[in-house]
Structure formats: structure tokens, C-alpha cells
Enzyme design. Sequence first.
Site, PDB file in Angstrom:
ATOM      1  N   CYS A  16     -23.429  19.091   7.507  1.00 46.17           N
ATOM      2  CA  CYS A  16     -22.224  19.778   7.965  1.00 46.17           C
ATOM      3  C   CYS A  16     -21.007  18.864   8.049  1.00 46.17           C
ATOM      4  O   CYS A  16     -19.921  19.315   8.425  1.00 46.17           O
ATOM      5  CB  CYS A  16     -22.485  20.434   9.314  1.00 46.17           C
ATOM      6  SG  CYS A  16     -23.889  21.579   9.259  1.00 46.17           S
ATOM      7  N   HIS A  61     -15.627  19.814  16.186  1.00 44.50           N
ATOM      8  CA  HIS A  61     -16.713  20.309  15.335  1.00 44.50           C
ATOM      9  C   HIS A  61     -17.356  21.535  15.978  1.00 44.50           C
ATOM     10  O   HIS A  61     -17.609  22.531  15.310  1.00 44.50           O
ATOM     11  CB  HIS A  61     -17.744  19.207  15.121  1.00 44.50           C
ATOM     12  CG  HIS A  61     -18.904  19.610  14.277  1.00 44.50           C
ATOM     13  ND1 HIS A  61     -18.770  19.882  12.930  1.00 44.50           N
ATOM     14  CD2 HIS A  61     -20.217  19.794  14.569  1.00 44.50           C
ATOM     15  CE1 HIS A  61     -19.954  20.206  12.434  1.00 44.50           C
ATOM     16  NE2 HIS A  61     -20.846  20.171  13.403  1.00 44.50           N
ATOM     17  N   GLU A 100     -20.363  16.626  22.200  1.00 45.26           N
ATOM     18  CA  GLU A 100     -19.011  16.388  21.707  1.00 45.26           C
ATOM     19  C   GLU A 100     -18.003  16.386  22.852  1.00 45.26           C
ATOM     20  O   GLU A 100     -17.090  15.540  22.895  1.00 45.26           O
ATOM     21  CB  GLU A 100     -18.619  17.439  20.672  1.00 45.26           C
ATOM     22  CG  GLU A 100     -17.269  17.173  20.035  1.00 45.26           C
ATOM     23  CD  GLU A 100     -16.925  18.110  18.893  1.00 45.26           C
ATOM     24  OE1 GLU A 100     -15.941  17.817  18.176  1.00 45.26           O
ATOM     25  OE2 GLU A 100     -17.633  19.123  18.718  1.00 45.26           O
ATOM     26  N   LYS A 147     -14.681  27.381  14.635  1.00 46.17           N
ATOM     27  CA  LYS A 147     -15.897  28.152  14.346  1.00 46.17           C
ATOM     28  C   LYS A 147     -16.022  29.399  15.212  1.00 46.17           C
ATOM     29  O   LYS A 147     -16.839  30.265  14.909  1.00 46.17           O
ATOM     30  CB  LYS A 147     -17.124  27.249  14.476  1.00 46.17           C
ATOM     31  CG  LYS A 147     -17.169  26.162  13.407  1.00 46.17           C
ATOM     32  CD  LYS A 147     -18.403  25.272  13.562  1.00 46.17           C
ATOM     33  CE  LYS A 147     -18.419  24.157  12.528  1.00 46.17           C
ATOM     34  NZ  LYS A 147     -17.385  23.127  12.759  1.00 46.17           N
ATOM     35  N   HIS A 165     -19.923  29.013  11.092  1.00 42.66           N
ATOM     36  CA  HIS A 165     -20.222  27.659  10.608  1.00 42.66           C
ATOM     37  C   HIS A 165     -20.447  27.685   9.103  1.00 42.66           C
ATOM     38  O   HIS A 165     -21.465  28.200   8.629  1.00 42.66           O
ATOM     39  CB  HIS A 165     -21.450  27.110  11.328  1.00 42.66           C
ATOM     40  CG  HIS A 165     -21.653  25.640  11.150  1.00 42.66           C
ATOM     41  ND1 HIS A 165     -20.874  24.869  10.312  1.00 42.66           N
ATOM     42  CD2 HIS A 165     -22.567  24.788  11.705  1.00 42.66           C
ATOM     43  CE1 HIS A 165     -21.291  23.618  10.361  1.00 42.66           C
ATOM     44  NE2 HIS A 165     -22.306  23.546  11.203  1.00 42.66           N
ATOM     45  N   PHE A 168     -26.574  17.390  10.469  1.00 42.83           N
ATOM     46  CA  PHE A 168     -27.985  17.021  10.546  1.00 42.83           C
ATOM     47  C   PHE A 168     -28.201  15.673   9.858  1.00 42.83           C
ATOM     48  O   PHE A 168     -27.548  15.362   8.858  1.00 42.83           O
ATOM     49  CB  PHE A 168     -28.850  18.074   9.848  1.00 42.83           C
ATOM     50  CG  PHE A 168     -29.073  19.332  10.648  1.00 42.83           C
ATOM     51  CD1 PHE A 168     -28.529  19.513  11.903  1.00 42.83           C
ATOM     52  CD2 PHE A 168     -29.844  20.376  10.120  1.00 42.83           C
ATOM     53  CE1 PHE A 168     -28.736  20.676  12.628  1.00 42.83           C
ATOM     54  CE2 PHE A 168     -30.066  21.546  10.834  1.00 42.83           C
ATOM     55  CZ  PHE A 168     -29.510  21.694  12.088  1.00 42.83           C
TER      56      PHE A 168
END
Length: 414
Positions: A164, A304, A315, A333, A338, A398
Amino acid sequence: MKSLPPVAVTGLGMITPAGDGAGATWAAMCDGRPTAATDPELSGLPVDFSCRLPEKTDLSRGLLPRSSWRMSPVAKAAVSASYDAIADAGLNTASWDPARVAVVIGCGVGYLTQWHTQSLRLAHNGASSVSPLTMPTALANMPAGEIALALGIQGPSLVTATACASGASALMTARGLLASGQCDIVLAGGAEMAINPLSVAAFHRMGALSTRRHDVAGASRPFAPERDGFVMAEGAAVLILERAGDAVARGRRPRALLAGCAASTDAYHPTSPHPQGEGTEVALRQALADAELSPVDIDHVNAHATSTPSGDTAEATMINRVLPHHPSVTAPKGVLGHTLGAAGAIEAALTVLTIEYQLVPPTANLNGAVGEGAHLDHVVGTPRPQRISAAVSNSFGFGGHNVVLAFTSAASSG
């Protein structure tokens, strides 16, 4: 280490669930309109909703029929966004040196639907039923390859695959190509169209997706205390990057400057972020150093924030620690879902627009600065006019991949 010179963002193109074109996406962001909806292709699954491109999106515009028929939707989206970005930048492809132009596209998955479909064909009908177009449509490098084919680009054509963070990794790679002198123009961005029953079932099985079927529009809710996972989405964004001096020389004022960037790796867990955001902190601090900015210089953060419980907590913890002066925070998002490998590029483009328009879109489905990230200065409800000289866009993936991009206003740079 001496920082690299800033590069100019002179054009951008976007195709997202909010609409075809940067203008449509920006309008939806400022309105805080979520795009999640029930998805007929996911019928019968525990998660049967997603953020798809609008039905009337024309992914074949500008393409010759003989090219369009053999291309995957994700490649078409990347090419369409590239055409828009070139037009926005005022570039004439007939007059550029194709060997001095590069393409770098982030793509985390490739066209997964093709793998899924052709696997079923093989299992049910044998090898002769498998399409000869399987490989050139399914491979993750093809969005970049098809952009180069469509535009006659002969410089480097690369794909970054950092899950991502792929789209942000593409912009970081592009900046390096410009700094090295290998290229004069780079089309950099991300593209992903990975929504299908296999991917949704897989993400659901690992507990990553929201299961908020009673409130689909409210399912993607970054930083909200009742968030329960992300919503799958698709889209593409391409930004035109040039050395700032080259842009000025051709009479083009940058929309913003990519002043710095950095990457790090958590080395903590295959899919979970470090709970204190230690790896992401490294990327943020190094990006600021690369841009010759101090933490207090940052006016805005494009988070993010996927709407997962652990990710948003990590975060928020990191932002509060590194940027304790409370810059404004938004999380796209909530509107877009996403988009995986495309997310970093789409959100970089939105950060550019935020700086250019001096306006911060709200985080959708966040009804107040409560829960995790309560001490952040969340923009909610309506867009906020704000003086923004410098902003950062965070992208994490990831594998522990972290990329932070630092943008500055072209106006403040003089």
C-alpha cells in the site's frame, strides 16, 4: 548528506471512486462524500461492498481499439490518468525526447481478477481455455509498460511494489531519476484494480476489512473509535514530475514541489505496524531532513489512516510524537476507501491540491476528534481554509514498508 533539489509537480490526473478526473475527486473530497456501496460482484460474501470506479468511467478514451481490447482495466486506468496529467502539465509529446522521459507506476497486486478468472477456466475446462492474454494483462508491470507504449516513452519504465506504499514509492523513485540526470520528465503514480471475490475473501479472513454492512457508506471511518477495518477500492493517479528549473524554463509554474522523501521498514510483523510507529517515525524524520524542514514547519498531514484499529492508532501515536504542534490532519480513505497500491499516488495528488488551493478536505465519517488520535487536529465536517507552506503524505504497507513524501508550496519557495 546533502538533500536532493526539489522537483516540480506540473500536472496530475486521477481516476477514483469519486469520479473521472482530478476535479471530480477533489470536489467529493471537499464535500466529504463517502463512495462505499454494495457491490453485486461480491454478493454472498461476508463483505459485499467496496469503492468502485463510477459506472460511466471511460477507461478507453484516447486509446485505439486495437490497443484497448488487449489491455486490462488497471492498465487502461493508468494510461487514462497519464493522458490527463500530460494535458494538465501542458506538455507536447510530439516535441519531447522520448529517451529522456520515464514512467514509474506503483502497483501492489496487478490485475488479480485475471489470475482468478483464468485459474477457474483451467480448473473447469482445461489448459486450452486459458486466454493467451493472461500474462500481458495480469502482470503488475503492465500499467507502466502500457503507458510507455501509448506515449512512445523510451526512458526507464518501472513498477514499484511495496504493497500500500507502492504509489508513494513510485514518486520517490521518480525523484531519484530526475536528480541523477537520467531523465527530464517522469510520469509517476499508482494504479490498482484488485477488487474481486478472491481478494475480498482473503482480506476478510485476515480481519482487515470492515464488516459494517448495516452502514456501508460509513464503513470507512479513519481514526473513528468504532472503526473496524478498511474498504477495498480501486483507482489510479499519475503526476508529472520535472526538475523545478526545467519547469520554470518552459514557462510552467509548479502546482507544488516534491521537496523531500524517505522510506523505512518496520522489520516488526508481516502485516501489522509497529504499535508505536517506530519505523514510520524514521521515514517521517528522514523525509523532513531531506526537504530541509523541521517538524514545526509542517502545516498539514495527509494521513495513511486506513480505518483499521491498529494501523490508525500507530499512526496517530507517531504523528503526535513527531509533530506535537498539531498540524491539521485529513484522511482521504474515508471518502475513497483503500486503493492499495494506488493509494500513495492518489493521496500525493490530493496533498498537492491541498497546498495549491490552501484548503484541507475533511475526513469523512469522523464526527469529532475523539478516540484514537484525539489529540490530532482532525479536519471534520467541512473543508478548512488554511495557509499551508509544507505538508507530508504518509503511506504504509504490508511487509513493514513506509514512505513519507514532503511537499512544499511553489509560492512560498519564491
